[in-house]
Design a protein around this motif. Structure first.
Motif, short mmCIF file in Angstrom:
data_model
loop_
_atom_site.label_atom_id
_atom_site.label_comp_id
_atom_site.label_asym_id
_atom_site.label_seq_id
_atom_site.Cartn_x
_atom_site.Cartn_y
_atom_site.Cartn_z
N PHE A 1 -12.80 -1.88 9.30
CA PHE A 1 -12.35 -0.84 8.38
C PHE A 1 -10.83 -0.85 8.18
N VAL A 2 -10.09 -1.58 8.96
CA VAL A 2 -8.63 -1.61 8.82
C VAL A 2 -8.28 -2.60 7.71
N ILE B 1 -5.74 2.07 3.73
CA ILE B 1 -4.35 2.52 3.75
C ILE B 1 -3.99 3.21 2.44
N GLU B 2 -4.38 2.61 1.32
CA GLU B 2 -4.02 3.18 0.02
C GLU B 2 -4.70 4.53 -0.20
N ASN B 3 -5.96 4.65 0.18
CA ASN B 3 -6.66 5.92 -0.01
C ASN B 3 -6.07 7.02 0.87
N GLN B 4 -5.84 6.69 2.14
CA GLN B 4 -5.29 7.72 3.03
C GLN B 4 -3.86 8.07 2.64
N TYR B 5 -3.08 7.11 2.18
CA TYR B 5 -1.73 7.42 1.71
C TYR B 5 -1.78 8.33 0.50
N HIS B 6 -2.75 8.12 -0.37
CA HIS B 6 -2.91 8.99 -1.53
C HIS B 6 -3.21 10.42 -1.11
N TYR B 7 -4.07 10.61 -0.13
CA TYR B 7 -4.42 11.96 0.32
C TYR B 7 -3.25 12.63 1.04
N GLN B 8 -2.59 11.91 1.94
CA GLN B 8 -1.51 12.52 2.70
C GLN B 8 -0.28 12.78 1.83
N LYS B 9 -0.08 12.00 0.80
CA LYS B 9 1.10 12.18 -0.05
C LYS B 9 0.88 13.24 -1.11
N ASP B 10 -0.29 13.23 -1.76
CA ASP B 10 -0.53 14.12 -2.89
C ASP B 10 -1.18 15.44 -2.49
N ARG C 1 -5.44 9.10 10.88
CA ARG C 1 -4.40 9.59 10.00
C ARG C 1 -3.22 8.62 10.09
N LEU C 2 -2.54 8.39 8.96
CA LEU C 2 -1.38 7.51 8.95
C LEU C 2 -0.21 8.17 9.67
N SER C 3 0.52 7.39 10.43
CA SER C 3 1.66 7.91 11.16
C SER C 3 2.82 8.19 10.21
N PRO C 4 3.69 9.15 10.52
CA PRO C 4 4.85 9.43 9.65
C PRO C 4 5.76 8.22 9.48
N LEU C 5 5.91 7.40 10.53
CA LEU C 5 6.76 6.22 10.43
C LEU C 5 6.20 5.22 9.42
N PHE C 6 4.88 5.04 9.44
CA PHE C 6 4.26 4.12 8.49
C PHE C 6 4.29 4.71 7.08
N MET C 7 4.15 6.01 6.94
CA MET C 7 4.23 6.64 5.62
C MET C 7 5.59 6.37 4.97
N THR C 8 6.65 6.45 5.77
CA THR C 8 7.99 6.19 5.24
C THR C 8 8.14 4.73 4.82
N ALA C 9 7.64 3.82 5.66
CA ALA C 9 7.74 2.40 5.34
C ALA C 9 6.90 2.03 4.12
N TYR C 10 5.72 2.64 4.01
CA TYR C 10 4.85 2.33 2.87
C TYR C 10 5.43 2.90 1.57
N LYS C 11 6.12 4.02 1.66
CA LYS C 11 6.74 4.60 0.48
C LYS C 11 7.86 3.70 -0.04
N GLU C 12 8.65 3.13 0.88
CA GLU C 12 9.72 2.21 0.50
C GLU C 12 9.19 0.84 0.12
N ASN C 13 7.99 0.49 0.60
CA ASN C 13 7.36 -0.80 0.30
C ASN C 13 8.28 -1.96 0.69
N LYS C 14 8.83 -1.87 1.89
CA LYS C 14 9.72 -2.91 2.39
C LYS C 14 9.26 -3.34 3.77
N PHE C 15 8.19 -4.12 3.80
CA PHE C 15 7.65 -4.62 5.06
C PHE C 15 8.20 -6.02 5.31
N ASN C 16 9.51 -6.09 5.54
CA ASN C 16 10.14 -7.36 5.82
C ASN C 16 11.20 -7.16 6.89
#
Length: 332
Positions: free
Chosen positions: A77-78, A83-92, A118-133
C-alpha cells in the motif's frame, strides 16, 4: 469525530464506480485501476461525499469527514497514490484526517487487518516544496528519512451496541444427543458441559503447523522491491557520473578562459566573459528521491510482515519439537 483527543470513525461509504468505456473492444485494467486510485481526489467524488455526509446528518448522525480508506493486498500500500490522496485530505480538509488501510489478504484468513496512517508534518513540508533531492532544500538539511513518511496511529475496533446485542442472540447449534437434566442448581453452576456451547467459540486454525501461505508471496514481493531499489540506485549513480563529467568539463573550460584573459590582460585587450559556461554547458537534473523513499518504506513493511509470519511459525515448530518423542526428533 474528535472526542478528547481520540478520533472516532463510525461510518464509511465507497466512492461510485467509474465505468471506463472499451477502446477497440479491449478493456484497459490499468486505466480502471488509475481511476480508482485517484478517486478520493476527483472533483465529482468530493461533491458525492459532501452529499453523503448531508444525508447522514438528516438521520441524526453526527457526520464529519475524517479521512478515507483503501484496500491492500499483502501489505502493498505504500505508493504514490496513497501519498497524493492523504496529502489532499490533510492539506484541504484537516491535518488530523487519517487513511485506513484494510489488508484483504490477511483478513481473509480470519484476523482483521486494519491500520491507520497519517503523513508526518516534516514530509508534508517536503512534499509541498516538491524538492526531494540533495542539492537545494535537500533531504540532508531537513533530515527526512523514509521512516518519517507515515505515522501509524494506534487503532481500537469496537462493535456498536446493536451489533453486540445481535451477536449474543445468535442461535446456537442444536445438540446431537439428548441432554442430561441437572440434579441441582449447584450442578448447573459448576458443570458448564450441561450448557450449550456459544455460537462464537474460538477456532483452532491458529494451531495449524503448516507454513503460512502468505510467507512465500511476501518474500517474492520483497525481492521485487529490492530489485526496484537497486535499479533506482543505479540510476542515481549514473546521474552522479554524468554530473562529475560535466563539472570536469566546466572546470577545464574555466581554467582555459582564465589563461586566455591573463594573456589578453598583458596585451591590454578586453577580457572575455567568464560566465559563458552557463550557456555552453547544461548540468543534468538530479532525479527525485521520492520513489526511492517510498520503495524503502515498502521494503520495511514487507520485512515486518516476514518477521511476523516467521515468529508465529517458529514458535509452533519449537513447541512441537519439544513434545515429540526422542526417536522422531532431529536436528533442524
Amino acid at each position: 469525530m474528535d472526542n478528547k483527543g481520540v478520533l472516532e470513525t463510525t461510518n464509511a461509504f465507497p466512492f461510485p464506480v467509474v465505468e471506463i468505456p472499451n477502446q477497440d473492444g479491449h478493456h484497459d485494467n490499468n486505466t480502471t485501476a488509475n481511476y480508482a486510485a485517484a478517486a478520493p481526489r476527483a472533483k465529482a467524488n468530493t461533491l458525492y461525499q459532501n452529499e453523503m455526509i448531508r444525508n447522514l446528518r438528516e438521520v441524526n448522525i453526527d457526520a464529519n469527514n475524517v479521512g478515507w480508506y483503501t484496500s491492500a493486498n499483502m501489505g502493498n500500500f505504500v505508493n504514490l497514490n496513497l501519498i497524493e490522496n492523504q496529502y489532499h485530505y490533510q492539506k484541504d480538509l484537516n491535518e488530523r484526517t487519517v487513511a485506513l488501510v484494510h489488508d484483504v489478504s490477511r483478513s481473509s484468513q480470519g484476523s482483521l487487518s486494519l491500520r491507520a496512517f497519517r503523513l508526518s508534518p516534516l514530509f508534508m513540508t517536503a512534499y509541498k516544496e516538491n524538492k526531494f533531492n540533495t542539492e537545494t532544500w535537500g533531504l540532508q538539511k531537513s533530515g527526512l528519512r523514509y521512516q518519517d513518511i507515515l505515522i501509524e496511529l494506534p487503532l481500537q475496533i469496537h462493535n456498536s451496541h446493536l451489533l453486540t446485542a445481535f451477536l449474543h442472540q445468535l442461535p446456537s447449534k442444536p445438540a446431537g444427543s439428548e441432554l442430561a437434566l441437572p440434579s441441582s442448581i449447584a450442578e448447573i453452576a459448576h458443570k458448564t458441559s450441561t450448557i450449550s456451547q456459544a455460537p462464537l467459540y474460538p477456532n483452532f486454525d491458529s494451531l495449524d503447523l503448516s507454513i503460512d501461505p502468505f510467507l512465500e508471496k511476501t518474500c517474492d514481493l520483497l525481492l521485487d522491491s529490492i530489485e526496484a531499489h537497486h535499479t533506482e540506485l543505479n540510476n542515481y549513480q549514473y546521474y552522479q557520473r554524468q554530473l562529475a563529467r560535466e563539472q570536469n568539463k566546466i572546470t577545464a573550460w574555466q581554467a582555459k578562459r582564465k589563461a586566455e584573459n591573463a594573456t589578453r590582460a598583458l596585451a591590454k585587450q578586453p577580457l572575455l566573459p567568464e560566465d559563458e559556461w552557463q550557456r555552453m554547458f547544461k548540468l543534468p537534473t538530479e532525479p527525485s528521491r521520492l520513489d526511492v523513499m517510498l520503495n524503502s518504506r515498502q521494503i520495511e513493511q514487507y520485512a515486518r510482515q516476514v518477521d511476523g509470519f516467521t515468529a508465529g511459525v517458529s514458535g509452533k515448530m519449537f513447541a512441537v519439537k519439544n513434545n515429540m518423542p526422542p526417536s522422531q526428533g532431529g536436528e533442524a
